[in-house]
Design an enzyme around this catalytic site. Structure first.
Site, mmCIF file in Angstrom:
data_model
loop_
_atom_site.group_PDB
_atom_site.id
_atom_site.type_symbol
_atom_site.label_atom_id
_atom_site.label_comp_id
_atom_site.label_asym_id
_atom_site.label_seq_id
_atom_site.Cartn_x
_atom_site.Cartn_y
_atom_site.Cartn_z
ATOM 1 N NE ARG A 243 -2.890 2.545 2.806
ATOM 2 C CZ ARG A 243 -3.291 3.722 3.622
ATOM 3 N NH1 ARG A 243 -2.015 3.635 4.290
ATOM 4 N NH2 ARG A 243 -4.075 4.503 3.598
ATOM 5 C CG HIS B 78 -1.077 8.778 3.146
ATOM 6 N ND1 HIS B 78 -1.553 7.391 3.573
ATOM 7 C CD2 HIS B 78 -0.909 9.724 4.564
ATOM 8 C CE1 HIS B 78 -0.864 7.323 5.159
ATOM 9 N NE2 HIS B 78 -0.634 8.875 5.197
ATOM 10 C CD GLU C 191 -4.970 7.875 9.369
ATOM 11 O OE1 GLU C 191 -4.163 8.853 9.773
ATOM 12 O OE2 GLU C 191 -5.161 6.769 9.793
ATOM 13 C CG ASN D 153 -5.004 3.027 8.377
ATOM 14 O OD1 ASN D 153 -5.217 2.500 8.010
ATOM 15 N ND2 ASN D 153 -4.617 4.894 8.272
ATOM 16 C CE1 TYR E 234 -0.140 3.539 13.233
ATOM 17 C CE2 TYR E 234 -2.362 4.308 12.286
ATOM 18 C CZ TYR E 234 -0.154 3.391 11.960
ATOM 19 O OH TYR E 234 -0.031 3.546 10.744
ATOM 20 C CD GLU F 137 -1.515 4.311 8.217
ATOM 21 O OE1 GLU F 137 -1.378 4.780 8.893
ATOM 22 O OE2 GLU F 137 -1.975 4.667 7.281
#
Ligand code: GBH
Length: 444
Positions: A75, A119, A164, A288, A290, A357
């Site tokens: 990606r 992005h 995002e 994504n 985290y 991600e």
């Protein structure tokens, strides 16, 4: 053993501004990140992406590294200012040629290309004309998407429009931590809408291909069962998640979010027919992840002049969950990932999910046991989500390479592969070897 489906897409991710460098080459125009990073005080170590990982010149070696890891998919993102240096009008073939060469190199190694069209590197001339808060940026994005799609659709199957949009809108236009660094909460809400509209227009322009979008939903749980904390969790879920998910999957902004934002905007920027465009069918949703959030109500409002990211819900406080943290200060909690995936699959008609991600910043140069533990835990969470019925079809580690970590510059290292920025030498970390073995075995 936690085995994944044989067709599971094992990948890694990067983005254009964070790795390419070559900021002035082959006609590339300035993006908002070139301008933002050049202004003192915006990036922690005063650095820019002018050189970054010099991937623009080293892409062949980098694809060889990917092949060494056994990646099935890669990606990356396309830099809009390489394709349209002024953000609209003439296309520069040299910019498109770079991505053609990259994609051909990937295909020759049996690695599926997964491009993201945006992005965060908006051409600066479009910001000068108002940026994402301006409606015209949406059709400009669709034109650019069509140009890239025309050039690469014979080689690329899976297209992602935005990465995002929450960050683009709220970090770019409300807190100003990201480019273009504006602090205008109402503009951030307009940016949300025009990012979504641009996504929908681009999706129609690429019909015939498989199209998705990548979000970074916040998995928020209330600190206690009090009404105040439950309301805080509802608010964060609203302004971080449902403000994107509901238009995309239900063609409507959630009523409670519209109400929470009543003091900021009346949504008068939304025109008839927009939501129908935004809700164009999606072939996959990228997620994504985290860190999760624990939230509580009743905190102090942000001081005037320093807007918070959660526009309209500034009194929500983020509570310490007592878990270990990465060097970004983000708590490590993989349960948030399985819960998030289960929730998305339950509440929205998503037929295919990808973790686009997931990863962690740690300082260890090559012996990165912490990163291995992080990835191991989160891949187990993915396996758990699949066992709970989630149609999860792929996982992309963030990131292939240590790179330019936005407002943190080069102070944060997320790579599976270490980069010595003085020499551009790449050294696979222990986590790279570990991930290669996971891929080879099809699980862990
Ligand atoms: C992604 O953004 C980006 O797509 C990628 O380019 C970037 O390099 C990568 O992550 C690593 O940062 O601040 O404690 O409230 C992720 C951005 C991270 C924003 C988590 C919200 C919430 C944690 N998100 N963050 S906290």
């Amino acid at each position: 053993m936690n085995t994944f489906d044989p067709g599971f897409l094992w990948g890694a991710a990067t983005s254009s501004y964070q790795i390419e460098g070559a900021a002035d080459e082959d006609g590339r125009g300035p993006s908002i990140w070139d301008v933002f990073a050049a202004r003192p005080g915006n990036v922690l170590d005063g650095s820019t992406g002018d050189v970054a990982c010099d991937h623009y010149h080293r892409y062949r070696d980098d694809v060889a590294l990917m092949a060494g890891l056994g990646l099935r998919a890669y990606r990356f993102s396309v830099a809009w200012p390489r394709v349209q240096p002024r953000g609209s009008g003439a296309v520069d073939q040299r910019g498109l040629d770079f991505y053609r060469r990259l994609v051909d190199e990937l295909l020759s190694r049996g690695i599926q290309p997964w491009p993201t069209l945006y992005h965060w590197d908006l051409p600066q001339p479009l910001e000068d004309a108002g940026g994402w808060p301006a409606r015209d940026t949406a059709p400009r994005f669709a034109d650019y998407a069509a140009a890239v799609h025309d050039a690469l659709a014979d080689r690329v199957t899976n297209w992602t429009t935005l990465n995002e949009p929450w960050c683009s809108a709220f970090l770019g236009y409300a807190t100003g931590e990201h480019a273009p660094g504006r602090r205008e909460p109402a503009a951030a809400i307009r940016a949300v809408h025009h990012l979504l509209l641009g996504h929908g227009m681009a999706a129609s322009a690429m019909s015939g291909s498989r199209v998705g979008i990548t979000l970074n939903p916040t998995q928020a749980s209330p600190a206690t069962g009090s009404a105040e904390d439950l309301d805080a969790a509802r608010r964060i879920d609203g302004v971080a998640n449902r403000i994107f998910l509901d238009p995309l999957f239900r063609a409507a902004y959630p009523a409670d979010v519209v109400e929470d934002l009543a003091g900021v905007t009346g949504f008068e920027h939304v025109r008839d027919g927009d939501l129908k465009v935004i809700a164009a069918p999606l072939d996959f949703l990228g997620v994504n992840y985290y860190t999760p959030a624990i939230v509580s109500g009743g905190g102090p409002a942000h001081p005037p002049g320093k807007p918070g990211a959660y526009v309209g819900s500034e009194t929500v406080r983020f509570v310490d969950g007592g878990r270990p943290r990465t060097t970004m200060g983000w708590e490590v909690d993989e349960r948030g990932l399985s819960d998030l995936l289960v929730r998305l699959a339950r509440d929205y008609p998503v037929t295919e999910l990808h973790v686009t991600e997931n990863g962690a910043a740690y300082d260890d140069e090559v012996h990165d046991a912490d990163r291995i533990a992080y990835l191991d835990g989160h891949l187990r969470a993915c396996h758990d989500a699949v066992a709970r019925g989630v149609p999860l079809r792929g996982y992309f580690a963030w990131s292939l390479l240590d790179n330019f970590e936005w407002a943190y510059g080069y102070t944060q290292r997320f790579g599976l592969v270490h980069v010595d920025f003085a020499t551009q030498r790449r050294t696979p970390k222990d986590s790279a070897r570990w991930y290669a073995e996971v891929i080879r075995r099809g699980g862990l």
